[in-house]
Design an enzyme around this catalytic site. Structure first.
Site, PDB file in Angstrom:
ATOM      1  N   TYR A 124      43.500 -80.301 -27.603  1.00  0.00           N
ATOM      2  CA  TYR A 124      42.839 -80.279 -28.907  1.00  0.00           C
ATOM      3  C   TYR A 124      42.912 -81.669 -29.525  1.00  0.00           C
ATOM      4  CZ  TYR A 124      42.050 -79.196 -33.852  1.00  0.00           C
ATOM      5  OH  TYR A 124      41.587 -79.176 -35.149  1.00  0.00           O
ATOM      6  N   ASP A 219      45.488 -89.312 -26.894  1.00  0.00           N
ATOM      7  CA  ASP A 219      45.696 -88.663 -28.187  1.00  0.00           C
ATOM      8  C   ASP A 219      47.198 -88.399 -28.310  1.00  0.00           C
ATOM      9  OD1 ASP A 219      45.996 -86.997 -30.349  1.00  0.00           O
ATOM     10  OD2 ASP A 219      44.340 -85.667 -29.824  1.00  0.00           O
ATOM     11  N   LYS A 247      50.871 -87.645 -37.755  1.00  0.00           N
ATOM     12  CA  LYS A 247      52.075 -86.837 -37.952  1.00  0.00           C
ATOM     13  C   LYS A 247      53.326 -87.655 -38.259  1.00  0.00           C
ATOM     14  CE  LYS A 247      50.289 -82.841 -35.431  1.00  0.00           C
ATOM     15  NZ  LYS A 247      50.058 -81.942 -36.561  1.00  0.00           N
TER      16      LYS A 247
END
Length: 395
Positions: A124, A219, A247
């Site tokens: 994702y 990613d 994050k």
């Protein structure tokens, strides 16, 4: 719900609302206490509200919440990222992981003059139109939109392949010669549970992208600075052309970043033709929080501590699985983990989740989310969690 997974639709029931959090614990509005393994979906690597981060945010807030013009903390963050991840020569701050991956794709297309993208099933990369796709009827078919509102024309430019399948990657390049702009991958997929790359998979991607003139994008929104000082790319010895981050680098505040080879990053406006902008990019509060968190991680050698805590958690969980003869598989790397459930009513995900929650242990409300451990989790926290897992699996 302001994000779908918070709705508990995968496990049933109604979500609880959090009143406060500190260290490895969260408390709901009714006063119930939980040991938290969601960690705000990854950012809280030092635990919730660590003093060093809270103090940095408080001090930064006294100087202003947003400037809309460069501030020194942006430069400090950029220098730290480039120092810790040598593949990144230049970096730009954004406000989310989705912005970061979206910008990487745009850059890759501009740099190569090509349109097609390879991604991998189960990885994702945010809610970017062209990346919200799933594999079609054949392994090499173009993707089908995985969300309403995504035009088929966008999905047609994305090829979704099985992770860890080198042969299909090579075949995709051969059948789309001179058309593939980039390969984007989570080096450690963490949005379909948690599983690991095979020994040579990431190096194979590096070789194929180099041979075919495509851009390799990692990613590392989840893995970046969580798995190690240099992220997953340091652990696996693979060097991407572009990296997306988020994050952990925000210390709990909204943040994202992307960077890589200077010649690619130089395509960005105002130096180049690729437009990207953001009013709150490089926000001084987010930069202050992220810098404080990253420097504290380095000061305490947080990655060594997280490996030790993760190993203890893994031993306790595997012991609970073995002693209860449960059909389940436990995956872990560093401070990231996932428990995969097999056949049998005992290990039904919904029953397991709610039974643990009732006993004060909060795991992600979905089989497809990775769990996170922080430096704030104590040995007692882990022992209590292991006892609950054992009790629930034996029920």
């Amino acid at each position: 719900m302001n994000s779908p997974v918070r709705a508990f639709r995968n496990v049933g029931g109604a979500p609880f609302f959090v009143a406060r959090a500190k260290g490895a614990k969260i408390w709901d509005v009714d006063g119930n206490e939980y040991i938290d393994y969601v960690a705000s979906w990854g950012p809280s690597i030092l635990g919730h509200a660590p003093d060093v981060v809270v103090n940095a945010v408080r001090e930064a807030a006294t100087r202003g919440l947003s400037f809309g013009i460069p501030n020194p903390l942006e430069v400090e963050m950029a220098e730290l990222i480039c120092d810790w991840m040598p593949s990144i020569e230049k970096v730009r701050m954004v406000n989310s992981g989705t912005e970061a991956t979206m910008s990487c794709i745009r850059l890759a297309r501009a740099f190569t003059g090509r349109d097609r993208i390879i991604k991998f099933d189960g990885c994702y990369h945010g809610h970017v139109d062209g990346l919200l796709v799933k594999t079609g009827s054949g392994a090499l078919t173009h993707g089908q939109p995985d969300s309403a509102g995504v035009p088929q024309a966008f999905a047609d430019l994305t090829i979704s392949l099985p992770f860890n399948n080198a042969d299909l990657v090579r075949k995709a390049f051969a059948e789309n010669k001179g058309k593939i702009a980039a390969v984007i991958v989570e080096p450690v997929p963490a949005n379909a549970g948690l599983y690991l790359p095979s020994e040579d998979f990431l190096s194979m991607l590096r070789n194929e992208c180099t041979t075919n003139g495509a851009v390799l994008i990692f990613d590392e929104v989840i893995t970046g600075f969580r798995l190690g000082r240099g992220g997953a790319q340091e652990i696996y010895g693979a060097k991407p052309d572009l990296t997306a981050l988020g994050k952990v680098i925000g210390g709990g505040l909204p943040v994202g970043a992307f960077g890589g080879r200077a010649e690619i990053m130089d395509q960005l406006s105002p130096d180049g033709p690729v437009y990207q902008a953001g009013t709150l990019s490089g926000n001084p509060l987010a930069m202050a929080a992220g810098l404080a968190q990253l420097r504290e991680l380095e000061r305490i050698n947080g990655w060594k501590l997280l490996e030790e805590v993760g190993a203890q958690f893994g031993d306790l969980t595997r012991s609970a699985i073995k002693s209860t003869k449960t059909e389940a598989t436990f995956h872990r790397i560093g401070s990231m983990f996932c428990l995969f459930f097999a056949r049998g009513p005992i290990v039904d995900l919904t029953r397991f989740f709610h039974a643990c929650l009732k006993r004060g242990i909060y795991f992600a409300p979905s089989q497809f989310e990775t769990g996170f451990i922080s430096t704030a989790h104590t040995s007692n926290d882990l022992e209590r969690t292991g006892a609950v897992i054992r009790e629930v699996l034996a029920t």
